[in-house]
Design an enzyme around this catalytic site. Structure first.
Site, PDB file in Angstrom:
ATOM      1  N   VAL A 251     130.660  79.475 113.971  1.00 49.81           N
ATOM      2  CA  VAL A 251     132.069  79.216 113.638  1.00 49.81           C
ATOM      3  C   VAL A 251     132.307  79.303 112.129  1.00 49.81           C
ATOM      4  O   VAL A 251     133.222  79.999 111.671  1.00 49.81           O
ATOM      5  CB  VAL A 251     132.496  77.836 114.202  1.00 49.81           C
ATOM      6  CG1 VAL A 251     133.904  77.496 113.769  1.00 49.81           C
ATOM      7  CG2 VAL A 251     132.388  77.834 115.725  1.00 49.81           C
TER       8      VAL A 251
ATOM      9  N   ALA B 169     131.857  77.886  97.881  1.00 47.93           N
ATOM     10  CA  ALA B 169     130.577  77.232  98.185  1.00 47.93           C
ATOM     11  C   ALA B 169     130.372  77.152  99.696  1.00 47.93           C
ATOM     12  O   ALA B 169     131.340  77.039 100.464  1.00 47.93           O
ATOM     13  CB  ALA B 169     130.574  75.825  97.590  1.00 47.93           C
TER      14      ALA B 169
ATOM     15  N   LYS C 205     136.426  69.740 118.096  1.00 45.34           N
ATOM     16  CA  LYS C 205     137.213  69.083 119.157  1.00 45.34           C
ATOM     17  C   LYS C 205     136.600  67.748 119.573  1.00 45.34           C
ATOM     18  O   LYS C 205     137.320  66.819 119.913  1.00 45.34           O
ATOM     19  CB  LYS C 205     137.359  69.996 120.382  1.00 45.34           C
ATOM     20  CG  LYS C 205     136.048  70.335 121.018  1.00 45.34           C
ATOM     21  CD  LYS C 205     136.183  71.306 122.154  1.00 45.34           C
ATOM     22  CE  LYS C 205     134.815  71.788 122.596  1.00 45.34           C
ATOM     23  NZ  LYS C 205     134.095  72.607 121.629  1.00 45.34           N
TER      24      LYS C 205
ATOM     25  N   VAL D 153     141.086  73.795 119.678  1.00 45.30           N
ATOM     26  CA  VAL D 153     141.613  74.029 121.025  1.00 45.30           C
ATOM     27  C   VAL D 153     141.859  75.518 121.233  1.00 45.30           C
ATOM     28  O   VAL D 153     142.637  76.136 120.500  1.00 45.30           O
ATOM     29  CB  VAL D 153     142.938  73.257 121.258  1.00 45.30           C
ATOM     30  CG1 VAL D 153     143.474  73.531 122.660  1.00 45.30           C
ATOM     31  CG2 VAL D 153     142.738  71.763 121.055  1.00 45.30           C
TER      32      VAL D 153
ATOM     33  N   GLY E  82     125.447  84.676 127.484  1.00 44.22           N
ATOM     34  CA  GLY E  82     125.697  83.787 126.341  1.00 44.22           C
ATOM     35  C   GLY E  82     127.005  83.023 126.439  1.00 44.22           C
ATOM     36  O   GLY E  82     127.401  82.346 125.500  1.00 44.22           O
TER      37      GLY E  82
ATOM     38  N   GLU F 291     125.901  77.583 128.058  1.00 40.80           N
ATOM     39  CA  GLU F 291     124.717  77.021 127.405  1.00 40.80           C
ATOM     40  C   GLU F 291     123.600  76.853 128.433  1.00 40.80           C
ATOM     41  O   GLU F 291     123.853  76.822 129.635  1.00 40.80           O
ATOM     42  CB  GLU F 291     125.039  75.609 126.877  1.00 40.80           C
ATOM     43  CG  GLU F 291     126.291  75.499 126.058  1.00 40.80           C
ATOM     44  CD  GLU F 291     126.069  75.843 124.595  1.00 40.80           C
ATOM     45  OE1 GLU F 291     124.913  75.777 124.157  1.00 40.80           O
ATOM     46  OE2 GLU F 291     127.051  76.205 123.931  1.00 40.80           O
TER      47      GLU F 291
ATOM     48  N   ASP G 246     134.379  69.576 128.027  1.00 45.29           N
ATOM     49  CA  ASP G 246     134.914  70.409 126.933  1.00 45.29           C
ATOM     50  C   ASP G 246     136.439  70.552 127.083  1.00 45.29           C
ATOM     51  O   ASP G 246     137.195  70.349 126.128  1.00 45.29           O
ATOM     52  CB  ASP G 246     134.216  71.779 126.974  1.00 45.29           C
ATOM     53  CG  ASP G 246     134.786  72.764 125.974  1.00 45.29           C
ATOM     54  OD1 ASP G 246     134.443  72.667 124.786  1.00 45.29           O
ATOM     55  OD2 ASP G 246     135.603  73.619 126.384  1.00 45.29           O
TER      56      ASP G 246
ATOM     57  N   LYS H 275     139.867  69.097 124.780  1.00 45.76           N
ATOM     58  CA  LYS H 275     140.974  69.943 124.318  1.00 45.76           C
ATOM     59  C   LYS H 275     142.303  69.424 124.866  1.00 45.76           C
ATOM     60  O   LYS H 275     143.317  69.423 124.165  1.00 45.76           O
ATOM     61  CB  LYS H 275     140.724  71.389 124.750  1.00 45.76           C
ATOM     62  CG  LYS H 275     139.495  71.995 124.041  1.00 45.76           C
ATOM     63  CD  LYS H 275     139.045  73.279 124.708  1.00 45.76           C
ATOM     64  CE  LYS H 275     137.841  73.890 123.992  1.00 45.76           C
ATOM     65  NZ  LYS H 275     137.181  74.946 124.759  1.00 45.76           N
TER      66      LYS H 275
ATOM     67  N   GLY I 195     134.165  82.369 120.223  1.00 47.71           N
ATOM     68  CA  GLY I 195     133.647  83.538 119.508  1.00 47.71           C
ATOM     69  C   GLY I 195     133.897  83.398 118.015  1.00 47.71           C
ATOM     70  O   GLY I 195     134.867  82.754 117.590  1.00 47.71           O
TER      71      GLY I 195
HETATM   72  N1  HSE Z   1     132.318  76.312 125.544  1.00 46.52           N
HETATM   73  C1  HSE Z   1     133.680  76.594 125.312  1.00 46.52           C
HETATM   74  C2  HSE Z   1     134.235  77.513 126.382  1.00 46.52           C
HETATM   75  C3  HSE Z   1     133.943  77.245 123.979  1.00 46.52           C
HETATM   76  O1  HSE Z   1     133.497  77.919 127.278  1.00 46.52           O
HETATM   77  O2  HSE Z   1     135.404  77.808 126.339  1.00 46.52           O
HETATM   78  C4  HSE Z   1     133.932  76.260 122.850  1.00 46.52           C
HETATM   79  O3  HSE Z   1     134.859  75.242 123.054  1.00 46.52           O
END
Ligand code: HSE
Length: 436
Positions: A16, A42, A110, A137, A192, A195, A206, A210, A307
Site C-alpha cells: 500500500v 522520507a 481500516k 474502504v 493472491g 491470504e 474485513d 469497512k 491492489g
Molecule cells: N482483503 C480485502 C479484500 C482487501 O479482499 O477486499 C483489503 O481490504
C-alpha cells in the site's frame, strides 16, 4: 501559510505504501498543477531491502529512507504523514503522535479506524488538522469522499456494498464454474486474492470494519467494528448457488447499513439478491457500493477494492486534499462527522427473509412437522422451493420465509434440527426483500 511545495513522509513501504509512492511519482507533474508540487521527502521502513527496492523502482534517492518513524513525525519540514504499516497498536501511536505534532495524516488503516476512529478524529479536531482515510474502504473507490461531500445534501437511508474482493471472487467462481467453496478458495489463494489464513475475509471481519466506517459517516453516529454482526460465506455450497440461480438470485457477500434516523441496522452476511439488482452484476474481485439517498435516489460506485495502485490512488487523493487545505489555511474543515448517538439494532431484532435448506427423512407428515415448528416461532413460509431426493430415504427441502426476526428464525432452526424427521439443517441464507 505560503509554501512552494508540500513534503510527505510515508511510514510503511509495503504494497500500500509502495503504491502510494508510485502514484505520487508517476503523476507528480499533474498533481503539481492540480494542487502543488508534492515531494516524497522520507520513507520509514524497517525492512531496508524493501525500502531500497522501492526507491530503485521509483528512481528515488536512498537517503530518504530511515528505519525510525519518529524522525518523520519529529521533522518540522514534513507536512503530511502517510501511515501504511497496518495493524492497530503501533499505527495508533504513529497517527496520534503525528496529529499531536500538528501534521496532516493520511491512512489506509481500516482496522484502526473501525476501532479507534472516533478518538483519532477528535485528536485531529483538537489539533485543527486533517485525518483522511479514503483507502480504508473499498480501495480505489472514493466512497468516503462521496458520502461526506457529493451526497452531503441527502438523508442517506441505505448503503449496500460488496466491499470485500476476496469473497466476491470466491462466490463468482462458485456461481460461474460450479466450483465448491474449498476449490474456489484455493483458486483465490493461488491468485493472491486470499491470504493463507483467509478468516478475516471469508468470515466477514474485513467487510464489517469497512461497514462500521461507512455507517458512521453516512448516519453521523459512531459505529465501531464490534457493533457489526457478521456471518461468513464458508457454509455456502454449490447447491445453494444452484438453487439461487434457479430462482433468479445471485448470492453476494454484502455489507448492509440502514437507518431511519432513529436507529442503525448494520450487518455483513451473504444475501440472495435479485439478478436484476446492479450489485448482482459485480464480478470477480471488484467492489461496488450502492447508496440510496432521499434526494439522490440511488447511485452505485464500482471499481478495484484492493491492489497497490488503486489503493495508492485513494491515498494520493487524500494527500492532495490535505495539501489544498494546508495551502489555503483550511485544515480541519470536516472534523469528526459523528454528532449523533444512535442505537444499533441488535442482531436478534434484525428482520430478513430467509432461504433454508433442510435434509429430511422422506416420510409422511414431514411438511406438517416443519410447518408446526415454524409457526410456533412466528415464522410464515413464503414458498417451498424445491424437493430433491438425496438417497432412498432422504430428501432435501428448500424453503423461503416471509420477513422474520433473526431470533425467531434461529429458534425455529434449533427446533427443526431436533425433529425426528430431520437429518440436518444444511444452510440458511438471507434473501433480498422489499426494503432492499
Ligand atoms: N482483503 C480485502 C479484500 C482487501 O479482499 O477486499 C483489503 O481490504
Amino acid at each position: 501559510m505560503k509554501k512552494d511545495a508540500i513534503n510527505v513522509g510515508i511510514i510503511g513501504a509495503g504494497t500500500v505504501g509502495g503504491g502510494a509512492a508510485a502514484v505520487l511519482v508517476r503523476n507528480a507533474e499533474l498533481i503539481a498543477h492540480r494542487a502543488a508540487p508534492i515531494r516524497l521527502a522520507a520513507i520509514a521502513e524497517l525492512d531496508r531491502a524493501r525500502g531500497e527496492a522501492l526507491c530503485s523502482e521509483l528512481s528515488l534517492p536512498f537517503d530518504i529512507l530511515t528505519d525510525d518513524w519518529l524522525t518523520l513525525v519529529g521533522d518540522p519540514d514534513i507536512d503530511i504523514i502517510v501511515e501504511t504499516i497496518g495493524g492497530v497498536e503501533l499505527a495508533h501511536q504513529i497517527i496520534s503522535s503525528a496529529l499531536k505534532a500538528g501534521k496532516s495524516v493520511v491512512t489506509a488503516n481500516k482496522d484502526l479506524m473501525a476501532t479507534h476512529g472516533g478518538e483519532l478524529l477528535n485528536i485531529a479536531g483538537e489539533m485543527k488538522t486533517d485525518l483522511f482515510f479514503e483507502a480504508a474502504v473499498a480501495g480505489g473507490i472514493p466512497i468516503i469522499q462521496s458520502v461526506k461531500e457529493g451526497f452531503a445534501g441527502n438523508r442517506i437511508g441505505q448503503i449496500m456494498g460488496i466491499v470485500n474482493g476476496t469473497t466476491n471472487y470466491i462466490l463468482t467462481r462458485m456461481s460461474e464454474s460450479g466450483a465448491d467453496y474449498a476449490e474456489a478458495l484455493a483458486e483465490a489463494q493461488a491468485l493472491g486474492y486470499a491470504e493463507a489464513d483467509p478468516t478475516s475475509d471469508v468470515a466477514g471481519h474485513d467487510a464489517a470494519r469497512k461497514m462500521a466506517i461507512l455507517a458512521s459517516i453516512a448516519f453521523n453516529s459512531r459505529v465501531s467494528f464490534d457493533m457489526v454482526p457478521c456471518e461468513g460465506i464458508d457454509k455456502i455450497s454449490a447447491w445453494d448457488i444452484a438453487y439461487a440461480e434457479q430462482f433468479g438470485y445471485a448470492i453476494k457477500m454484502l455489507g448492509i447499513a440502514r437507518s431511519d434516523g432513529q436507529l442503525i441496522d448494520v450487518r455483513v452476511h451473504p444475501l440472495m439478491i435479485s439478478k436484476s439488482h446492479p450489485l448482482a452484476a459485480v464480478r470477480d474481485s471488484y467492489n461496488a457500493i450502492f447508496v440510496q439517498g432521499d434526494a439522490l435516489g440511488s447511485a452505485m460506485l464500482y471499481g478495484r477494492g484492493a491492489g497497490a495502485l488503486p489503493t495508492g490512488s485513494a491515498i494520493a487523493g487524500d494527500i492532495i486534499n490535505a495539501t489544498r487545505n494546508i495551502l489555503h489555511d483550511s485544515k480541519a474543515r470536516w472534523g469528526c462527522t459523528c454528532h449523533l448517538e444512535l442505537p444499533v439494532l441488535p442482531l436478534d431484532e434484525t428482520l430478513s427473509k430467509y432461504y433454508v435448506r433442510i435434509c429430511v427423512f422422506d416420510r409422511i407428515g414431514v411438511f406438517a412437522e416443519l410447518s408446526e415448528a415454524l409457526t410456533a416461532n412466528n415464522i410464515s413460509m413464503d414458498s417451498v422451493m424445491q424437493k430433491r431426493r438425496l438417497t432412498d430415504d432422504r430428501a432435501e427441502i428448500v424453503l423461503i420465509t416471509h420477513q422474520v426476526r433473526h431470533a425467531d428464525m434461529m429458534a425455529a432452526l434449533n427446533d427443526i434440527e431436533r425433529l425426528d424427521c430431520v437429518c440436518e439443517v444444511s444452510d440458511y441464507i438471507r434473501v433480498e426483500d422489499e426494503s432492499i
